[in-house]
Design a protein around this motif. Sequence first.
Motif, PDB file in Angstrom:
ATOM      1  N   VAL A  73       0.734  -1.369   0.062  1.00  0.00           N
ATOM      2  CA  VAL A  73      -0.354  -0.049  -0.405  1.00  0.00           C
ATOM      3  C   VAL A  73       0.954   1.073   0.004  1.00  0.00           C
ATOM      4  N   SER A  74       1.525   1.099   1.126  1.00  0.00           N
ATOM      5  CA  SER A  74       2.577   2.498   1.504  1.00  0.00           C
ATOM      6  C   SER A  74       4.179   3.022   0.087  1.00  0.00           C
ATOM      7  N   GLY A  75       4.437   0.842  -0.049  1.00  0.00           N
ATOM      8  CA  GLY A  75       5.610   2.312  -0.770  1.00  0.00           C
ATOM      9  C   GLY A  75       7.242   1.817   0.434  1.00  0.00           C
ATOM     10  N   PHE A  76       7.075   1.850   1.150  1.00  0.00           N
ATOM     11  CA  PHE A  76       7.702   1.465   2.622  1.00  0.00           C
ATOM     12  C   PHE A  76       7.817   0.146   2.798  1.00  0.00           C
ATOM     13  N   THR A  77       9.005  -0.365   2.905  1.00  0.00           N
ATOM     14  CA  THR A  77       9.811  -1.832   3.042  1.00  0.00           C
ATOM     15  C   THR A  77      10.532  -2.149   4.630  1.00  0.00           C
ATOM     16  N   GLY A  78      10.516  -0.647   5.548  1.00  0.00           N
ATOM     17  CA  GLY A  78      11.347  -1.373   6.574  1.00  0.00           C
ATOM     18  C   GLY A  78      10.636  -2.390   7.370  1.00  0.00           C
ATOM     19  N   SER A  79      11.150  -2.823   8.517  1.00  0.00           N
ATOM     20  CA  SER A  79      10.566  -4.120   9.158  1.00  0.00           C
ATOM     21  C   SER A  79       9.988  -3.395   9.927  1.00  0.00           C
ATOM     22  N   ALA A  80       9.825  -2.367  10.352  1.00  0.00           N
ATOM     23  CA  ALA A  80       9.305  -1.955  11.893  1.00  0.00           C
ATOM     24  C   ALA A  80       8.398  -0.949  10.982  1.00  0.00           C
ATOM     25  N   GLY A  81       6.890  -0.729  11.464  1.00  0.00           N
ATOM     26  CA  GLY A  81       6.281   0.679  10.960  1.00  0.00           C
ATOM     27  C   GLY A  81       5.098  -0.077  10.798  1.00  0.00           C
ATOM     28  N   THR A  82       3.385   1.261  10.987  1.00  0.00           N
ATOM     29  CA  THR A  82       2.396   0.894  10.594  1.00  0.00           C
ATOM     30  C   THR A  82       1.696   2.509  10.226  1.00  0.00           C
ATOM     31  N   VAL A  83       1.254   1.599   9.348  1.00  0.00           N
ATOM     32  CA  VAL A  83       0.268   2.694   8.257  1.00  0.00           C
ATOM     33  C   VAL A  83      -0.854   2.953   8.603  1.00  0.00           C
ATOM     34  N   VAL A  84      -1.995   4.034   8.483  1.00  0.00           N
ATOM     35  CA  VAL A  84      -2.876   4.139   8.646  1.00  0.00           C
ATOM     36  C   VAL A  84      -3.715   5.054   8.266  1.00  0.00           C
TER      37      VAL A  84
ATOM     38  N   LEU B  94       2.456   7.258   8.024  1.00  0.00           N
ATOM     39  CA  LEU B  94       2.931   5.413   8.542  1.00  0.00           C
ATOM     40  C   LEU B  94       3.774   6.336   9.739  1.00  0.00           C
ATOM     41  N   TRP B  95       3.613   5.658  11.334  1.00  0.00           N
ATOM     42  CA  TRP B  95       4.034   5.658  11.873  1.00  0.00           C
ATOM     43  C   TRP B  95       5.788   4.964  11.897  1.00  0.00           C
ATOM     44  N   THR B  96       6.668   4.876  12.070  1.00  0.00           N
ATOM     45  CA  THR B  96       7.884   4.260  12.164  1.00  0.00           C
ATOM     46  C   THR B  96       9.044   4.857  13.587  1.00  0.00           C
ATOM     47  N   ASP B  97       9.937   4.426  13.817  1.00  0.00           N
ATOM     48  CA  ASP B  97      10.233   5.093  14.910  1.00  0.00           C
ATOM     49  C   ASP B  97      11.676   5.156  14.097  1.00  0.00           C
ATOM     50  N   SER B  98      13.298   6.252  15.688  1.00  0.00           N
ATOM     51  CA  SER B  98      14.327   6.747  14.816  1.00  0.00           C
ATOM     52  C   SER B  98      15.137   5.801  13.664  1.00  0.00           C
TER      53      SER B  98
ATOM     54  N   PHE C 234      13.860   6.616  10.206  1.00  0.00           N
ATOM     55  CA  PHE C 234      12.837   7.512   9.142  1.00  0.00           C
ATOM     56  C   PHE C 234      13.101   8.433   8.701  1.00  0.00           C
ATOM     57  N   LEU C 235      14.750   8.333   8.327  1.00  0.00           N
ATOM     58  CA  LEU C 235      15.924   8.575   6.967  1.00  0.00           C
ATOM     59  C   LEU C 235      14.730   7.835   5.391  1.00  0.00           C
ATOM     60  N   GLU C 236      15.071   6.047   5.557  1.00  0.00           N
ATOM     61  CA  GLU C 236      14.568   5.482   4.489  1.00  0.00           C
ATOM     62  C   GLU C 236      13.133   5.668   5.106  1.00  0.00           C
ATOM     63  N   ALA C 237      12.335   5.807   5.752  1.00  0.00           N
ATOM     64  CA  ALA C 237      11.023   6.578   5.143  1.00  0.00           C
ATOM     65  C   ALA C 237      10.693   8.063   4.482  1.00  0.00           C
ATOM     66  N   GLU C 238      11.266   8.438   4.970  1.00  0.00           N
ATOM     67  CA  GLU C 238      11.219  10.213   4.437  1.00  0.00           C
ATOM     68  C   GLU C 238      11.771   9.815   2.459  1.00  0.00           C
ATOM     69  N   GLU C 239      12.398   9.061   2.174  1.00  0.00           N
ATOM     70  CA  GLU C 239      12.657   8.317   0.946  1.00  0.00           C
ATOM     71  C   GLU C 239      11.605   8.008   0.605  1.00  0.00           C
TER      72      GLU C 239
ATOM     73  N   PHE D  66       4.987   9.905  10.472  1.00  0.00           N
ATOM     74  CA  PHE D  66       4.826  10.351  11.796  1.00  0.00           C
ATOM     75  C   PHE D  66       5.902  10.158  12.937  1.00  0.00           C
ATOM     76  N   ARG D  67       6.803  10.932  13.152  1.00  0.00           N
ATOM     77  CA  ARG D  67       8.082   9.895  14.266  1.00  0.00           C
ATOM     78  C   ARG D  67       7.967   9.642  15.360  1.00  0.00           C
ATOM     79  N   LEU D  68       7.937   8.407  15.438  1.00  0.00           N
ATOM     80  CA  LEU D  68       7.518   8.102  16.883  1.00  0.00           C
ATOM     81  C   LEU D  68       8.733   8.501  17.655  1.00  0.00           C
ATOM     82  N   HIS D  69       8.284   8.725  18.801  1.00  0.00           N
ATOM     83  CA  HIS D  69       9.102   9.108  20.231  1.00  0.00           C
ATOM     84  C   HIS D  69      10.322  10.617  20.089  1.00  0.00           C
ATOM     85  N   SER D  70       9.390  11.379  19.139  1.00  0.00           N
ATOM     86  CA  SER D  70      10.243  12.783  18.569  1.00  0.00           C
ATOM     87  C   SER D  70       9.092  13.806  18.520  1.00  0.00           C
TER      88      SER D  70
END
Length: 612
Positions: free
Chosen positions: A56-67, A75-79, A82-87, A97-101
Motif C-alpha cells: 500500500v505505502s511502498g515502505f519496506t522497513g521491518s517496523a512501522g504501521t500504516v493508518v 506511516l508511524w515508525t521509529d528513529s 526516519f531517513l529510509e521512510a522519508e525517502e 509520523f516520527r514516533l518518540h520524537s
Amino acid sequence: MTISDSQSDTRESGDSPLDALRSWMARENLSAFIIPSADPHQGEYVPARFMTRAFVSGFTGSAGTVVITREDAGLWTDSRYFLEAEESLKGTPFRLFRLHSGNTPDYPQWLASALSPRSRVAVDGQVVTVAWHQRVSPILMEAQIELVAVEDPFDQIWPNRPDLPAEPVHPLSEEIAGVSALEKIRSLQDVLDLQKAASHVISTLDDIAWTLNVRGSDVPYNPVFLAYLTISRDSPPILFTRTDRLSPEARDALALAGVELRPYQDFESHLQELPEPILIDPERTSWAVATKLFPREIRLQQQPSTGMKARKNATESRHLREAHRRDGLALVRFLAWMERAVEGGEALNEYSLAKKLQEFRQVDPHYVSDSFSTISGINGNGAIVHYSVTPETARPLTPPAIYLIDSGAQYRDGTTDITRTVAINPPQGPGTLQAFPGAPRDFTLVLKGHIALATLLFPEGTPGREIDAIARAPLWKELRNYGHGTGHGVGFFLNVHEGPQRIAPGSSDAPLQEGMICSNEPGLYRPGQYGIRIENLLRLEAVPETSPFGAFLRFETLSLCPIDRNLIDQDLLTPLEREWLDQYHHRVYTTLSEDLSGEDLLWLERATAPLS
C-alpha cells in the motif's frame, strides 16, 4: 513478483493500492484501516504474501504501521527508519509520523482525536495480537470509536498476490540442538501441568522450529516455516503445516517425538477441540485466534518456550563459539580484501561490498543464508540506522570515507550479527581523519560504551533496561546519544532478533539470564556525514565467585573481528579500556590466525597490534 510489480498491476487496473483499499473501506462502512508490518505468526520478517503495508505505502522497513482514513494516510515508525521512510514516502499521499520524537502521537491516540464518535476502525484480526487489542481498544473506546476485526481484504485488491510459501523443512540433529524434541515437548507439558492448563497454542514460528528441532526457509533471513503447534498435557502435539514439504528425515524425526501432522488450513477448526484451560501468550498470539477460542477458559501468560529457547544450553553455546570463529574468518578476509582493493584502485560501492562479504561467508559449508539484510553504508548512508542498499542506489566508495557494515549469517550451528565501522584511507593524499576530524572522538566514545557493557558485572535477575545506560554514559557525558536500543536477543540458528531479553530503555521486566545471547551495539549518527556503530554478540554467564549479595552475571564476547584502531583517539581511553581492547585483539588473533595465511594474516597482525 515484487511489491512494485503488484502496485503497477493495480494502477493499470484503474486504482492505486491506496485508492483500491479506500474503495473497499467505503463498501464496508469503515472510517479507518490499520496495517501493521506483521503476519498471523507475529514475525519481524514476513513472507511476501503478508507484505501488505509495503504494497500500500511502498515502505519496506521491518517496523512501522500504516493508518488509512477516508482523507488521510500516515506511516508511524521509529528513529531507526526516519531517513529510509522519508525517502520511501516522497511523492506519495502518506505522511510520516516520527514516533518518540517531540509531541508526535502514536496512531491510536491520533485516531481518537482525528475521527468522530461512532466511527469504525478496522484491522485484520490475524496480524495483531491479543495484547495489541488490549492496549488499543480502550483508547478508541474512550473516544466512542469502535474497533473491529475483519477478514484480510488484500485478496480482493492485490492482483497476483504472492501465494503462501511452502519451502522444504529439514530436521536439526540433536547433536547440534543439544536436547531432543521429545524432551522439549515433555518440558512444555510439565509447565502446563504446573500452570494447571490443559493445552497450549503456539503461533510463533521460531518457537515451533525450536521446540521440534526442525528448520525451514519460508521467511526471509529466518530459518523457519509457516505452521501452528498445539500441545496438550494428555494427548500428542499436533503440527499444522504443508505436510508435503517435510523431508523424509523431518517426518521420521517428528514421528519419533510423537508429533501428529495435519494440514495448515485445519488449524482453526481444531481450536474448538482443545481441552481447557488453554494457555496462550497475549504478546505472541493473534486476536483472531483468541476470538475463536472464546468463551472457553483461557490463561494469558508468556509462552514457556520463549524463555527456554532464549537460554542456550551447553551444546548450543559450544556450537555458537565455533560459528562465530568461522564468521570472524570471513569478516577478516573481507576487510583485508577491501583494503587491498582500495589500494589497487578497484571500483567499489555499498552494494558490491555487501555482496563480497556474503561471498566470503558462503564458502563456509555450514552457511545457509544471511541473518538479515546487510546494512552497508558509506559516509552519510551509515547514519541511516537501517539503511537498505540496492544496485541502483549504491553509493561508490571514494576515499577518504567512513564505512559502516552491519551484517550476519545463519549457519547450521548458530546465528551471527556484527557491526564494524572502518576508516577508508586513500593510497595517497589526505586521510579519513583529516576529512572527518570529529570522527575519532565520536568513535572512541562509542567504543568506551561498548567496553563498559562488555565488562559489566551485575546481579542475577536484572532486566536489560536497567543496564542500557551503562553503554550510553560516555556519550551522554558529552551530550551525545543514539536512538535505538543497545542490545537485542539472538536465536540459535533462528531469528536474529529474539526475546524476551533486550537491553533498551523502557524494555520489559524480563530478567537477563545465564545462557542468553545479547548484542552490544552502541552507536552515534551524524546525518549526512557518517554513522558509527560497534557491535559484538555476548553470551550471559554466571560469575563463579560467591557473594553475600547474591549471584552475579557477566558477559562472554562471542564475536571475533578487529575493531578499527585507526579511528581511536587513544587519549580518551582509560588504562583498563586499553587493556580490554588489547586483550580482545589478542584473542581475535590467536583464535583466527591459524586459519589465515599470506596477506590476510599480515592484515590481521596489523589490525590486532597492541595500542601501546
